[in-house]
Design a protein around this motif. Structure first.
Motif, short mmCIF file in Angstrom:
data_model
loop_
_atom_site.label_atom_id
_atom_site.label_comp_id
_atom_site.label_asym_id
_atom_site.label_seq_id
_atom_site.Cartn_x
_atom_site.Cartn_y
_atom_site.Cartn_z
N VAL A 85 0.82 -1.22 0.00
CA VAL A 85 0.00 0.00 0.00
C VAL A 85 0.85 1.26 0.00
O VAL A 85 0.31 2.36 -0.15
CB VAL A 85 -0.97 0.01 1.20
CG1 VAL A 85 -1.88 -1.19 1.17
CG2 VAL A 85 -0.21 0.08 2.52
N SER B 43 2.86 2.33 2.57
CA SER B 43 3.18 2.88 3.89
C SER B 43 4.54 2.37 4.36
O SER B 43 5.13 1.48 3.77
CB SER B 43 2.08 2.52 4.90
OG SER B 43 1.93 1.11 4.98
N ASP C 292 2.17 8.65 7.97
CA ASP C 292 2.01 10.03 7.54
C ASP C 292 1.93 11.02 8.69
O ASP C 292 1.73 12.22 8.49
CB ASP C 292 0.76 10.19 6.65
CG ASP C 292 -0.49 9.62 7.31
OD1 ASP C 292 -0.45 9.34 8.53
OD2 ASP C 292 -1.51 9.47 6.62
N ASP D 71 -1.45 3.23 10.86
CA ASP D 71 -1.72 2.76 9.50
C ASP D 71 -2.87 1.76 9.48
O ASP D 71 -3.70 1.77 8.56
CB ASP D 71 -0.46 2.12 8.91
CG ASP D 71 0.69 3.11 8.80
OD1 ASP D 71 0.41 4.33 8.83
OD2 ASP D 71 1.85 2.68 8.69
N GLU E 185 -6.16 3.68 9.68
CA GLU E 185 -6.49 4.36 8.43
C GLU E 185 -6.98 3.37 7.36
O GLU E 185 -7.93 3.66 6.62
CB GLU E 185 -5.28 5.13 7.91
CG GLU E 185 -4.88 6.29 8.81
CD GLU E 185 -4.28 7.44 8.03
OE1 GLU E 185 -4.91 7.93 7.08
OE2 GLU E 185 -3.16 7.84 8.37
N THR F 107 -9.07 5.65 4.85
CA THR F 107 -8.23 6.78 4.48
C THR F 107 -6.86 6.29 4.04
O THR F 107 -6.51 5.12 4.20
CB THR F 107 -8.08 7.75 5.66
OG1 THR F 107 -7.56 7.03 6.81
CG2 THR F 107 -9.42 8.36 6.04
N ASP F 108 -6.07 7.21 3.48
CA ASP F 108 -4.76 6.87 2.94
C ASP F 108 -3.70 7.00 4.03
O ASP F 108 -3.46 8.10 4.54
CB ASP F 108 -4.42 7.81 1.78
CG ASP F 108 -3.12 7.43 1.08
OD1 ASP F 108 -2.44 6.51 1.56
OD2 ASP F 108 -2.79 8.06 0.06
N THR G 104 -0.66 7.05 3.81
CA THR G 104 0.54 7.75 3.35
C THR G 104 0.31 9.25 3.16
O THR G 104 1.24 9.96 2.78
CB THR G 104 1.03 7.14 2.01
OG1 THR G 104 0.05 7.41 0.99
CG2 THR G 104 1.24 5.65 2.14
N SER G 105 -0.90 9.74 3.41
CA SER G 105 -1.20 11.15 3.19
C SER G 105 -1.98 11.72 4.37
O SER G 105 -3.10 11.28 4.64
CB SER G 105 -2.02 11.33 1.90
OG SER G 105 -2.47 12.68 1.78
N SER H 221 -5.67 13.19 3.71
CA SER H 221 -6.88 12.37 3.64
C SER H 221 -7.62 12.39 4.97
O SER H 221 -8.85 12.42 5.01
CB SER H 221 -6.51 10.92 3.27
OG SER H 221 -5.71 10.33 4.28
#
Length: 431
Positions: free
Chosen positions: A233, A235, A243, A249, A252, A257-258, A260-261, A264
């Motif tokens: 994914v 991460s 993030d 993680d 999320e 949600t993402d 890595t961001s 989001s």
């Protein structure tokens, strides 16, 4: 031989055949029927990495042997490194001198690894060491080690034999194809025969060389997501919150949600706030619509007394004062807060009471009410030095008319005000 004897012989032969099947299936020839022979085989020495149950490794290789998974059968040996074999020998009748030889059965060939001669008296048991054994340099992988017992001077006569499956490794090789040499894996306490020890979807070499994760832990950062899944994914498998948005993680990924961001999560929070604001606004508008609907549905000939002007604006005195309404939600606009207050106070309040209820400055309240009056959201009535704010235009007009005609504003008698069509509208009562 009669039929009964023939049947007994056939049954005996069948039983012997069944008893020999397990040994044949394992690739181990059955022992000769004669008494005595080889037993208690064990391997030891620098060339031994792992041995199966009943096989004892030497003390210098115990730490390396402990690192292996035990998936291999028999023994694990280093190629071209010395080891020795120990066996117990029981003599057979009429023979006292013996020769024991070890053979490497590798790649379809048979090569002699070493032999040992011994003499044993009948009725005793001897322990024999076959030393100086090494595995051929041209063979690795899954092989077999064989031992044969012969009478001394008669190499073509085999009294007993044993075979042991072995896995042969080279120090610089990579038997499991995980990107680490066999020797490197043993130094790291890893299994050179298992490419992914922690079963997280990443090979041991990839974890160490590419991602810095632990090949012995499926979830290096402890966030609830396996290292291999985090790589898929995008991460960071070494950071529980890749993030830095305050959510792990795993959380999320669970809420969609993402990981890595951080944006989001921000968008999710903004969306939730917007939904809450919209919900509160809907409640306020619905209450206003309900109040207007009740007013329009009041019978024209109602006998309920209309509240007087003084009743509507009384805030002090000896009379009973209505209970304070609940606080206005903070998410409403200033105009909505004023409308909410008026609605909760029966549609009318003094301007000073609005100042007190909202904790705003007098100047702000004055400007806001003037603006709302211009937009026809409210009506203002000046009463001496005080302003009365109302949601009901007709009530203001009726109250102003009754005051100008000399009527007693404190009267409790029902009154009606004429609208533009000549009809009468019953004034509503304060709650």
């Amino acid at each position: 031989m009669n039929r009964l004897e023939l049947a007994a012989v056939c049954l005996l032969c069948l039983l012997v055949s069944v008893a020999a099947l397990p040994a044949l299936a394992a690739g181990v020839p059955p022992r000769p029927t004669a008494e005595g022979g080889l037993s208690d085989l064990s391997l030891a020495g620098p060339g031994v990495l792992e041995t199966d149950a009943g096989i004892e490794a030497n003390a210098t290789s115990n730490s390396e042997a402990a690192a292996l998974s035990g998936e291999s059968s028999g023994a694990v040996l280093w190629q071209s490194e010395p080891f020795r074999a120990s066996l117990s020998l029981s003599p057979q009748a009429g023979t006292s001198e013996y020769r024991i030889c070890a053979f490497a059965l590798a790649n379809g060939t048979r090569s002699t690894a070493g032999c040992e001669r011994t003499t044993i008296l009948e009725g005793s048991v001897a322990s024999v060491n076959v030393t100086g054994l090494t595995w051929p340099a041209n063979a690795s992988g899954s092989q077999r080690l064989a031992f044969e017992l012969h009478p001394a001077g008669e190499p073509n006569e085999t009294l007993d034999n044993r075979t042991l499956p072995v896995t042969v490794l080279t120090r610089g090789g990579d038997s499991d194809g995980d990107g680490l040499t066999n020797e490197e894996e043993l130094k790291l306490d890893l299994d050179p025969l298992d490419a992914d020890m922690d079963a997280d979807g990443l090979t041991d070499g990839t974890e160490i060389d590419d991602y810095g994760t632990s090949p012995m832990s499926a979830d290096t950062d402890g966030d609830g997501v396996r290292d291999g899944e985090e790589v898929e994914v995008g991460s960071d498998p070494t950071e529980a919150d890749s993030d830095g948005d305050g959510l792990t993680d795993d959380t999320e990924l669970s809420i969609g949600t993402d990981p890595t961001s951080p944006r989001s999560t921000e968008r999710l929070a903004i969306g939730a706030a917007a939904l809450l604001y919209a919900g509160l606004g809907t409640v306020v508008l619905r209450r206003r619509d309900d109040a207007e609907g009740n007013e329009e549905g009041t019978p024209l000939a109602t006998s309920a007394p209309r509240a007087t002007l003084n009743d509507a604006v009384t805030t002090d005195g000896d009379g009973d004062r209505p209970a304070d309404p609940p606080e206005t939600p903070d998410l409403l606009t200033d105009e909505d807060r004023v409308l909410h207050l008026l609605d909760r106070h029966g549609g009318r309040m003094k301007q000073s009471a609005i100042v007190e209820a909202t904790d705003w400055s007098k100047a702000k309240v004055s400007r806001l009410l003037s603006s709302m009056h211009e937009d026809e959201m409210i009506e203002k009535l000046s009463l001496g030095r005080e302003n009365v704010i109302s949601l009901d235009r007709e009530w203001i007009e009726a109250s102003t008319s009754s005051t100008a005609d000399g009527d007693d504003p404190d009267s409790d008698a029902p009154e009606a005000a004429a609208d533009g069509a000549g009809r009468t509208r019953a004034a509503r009562s304060d709650p």
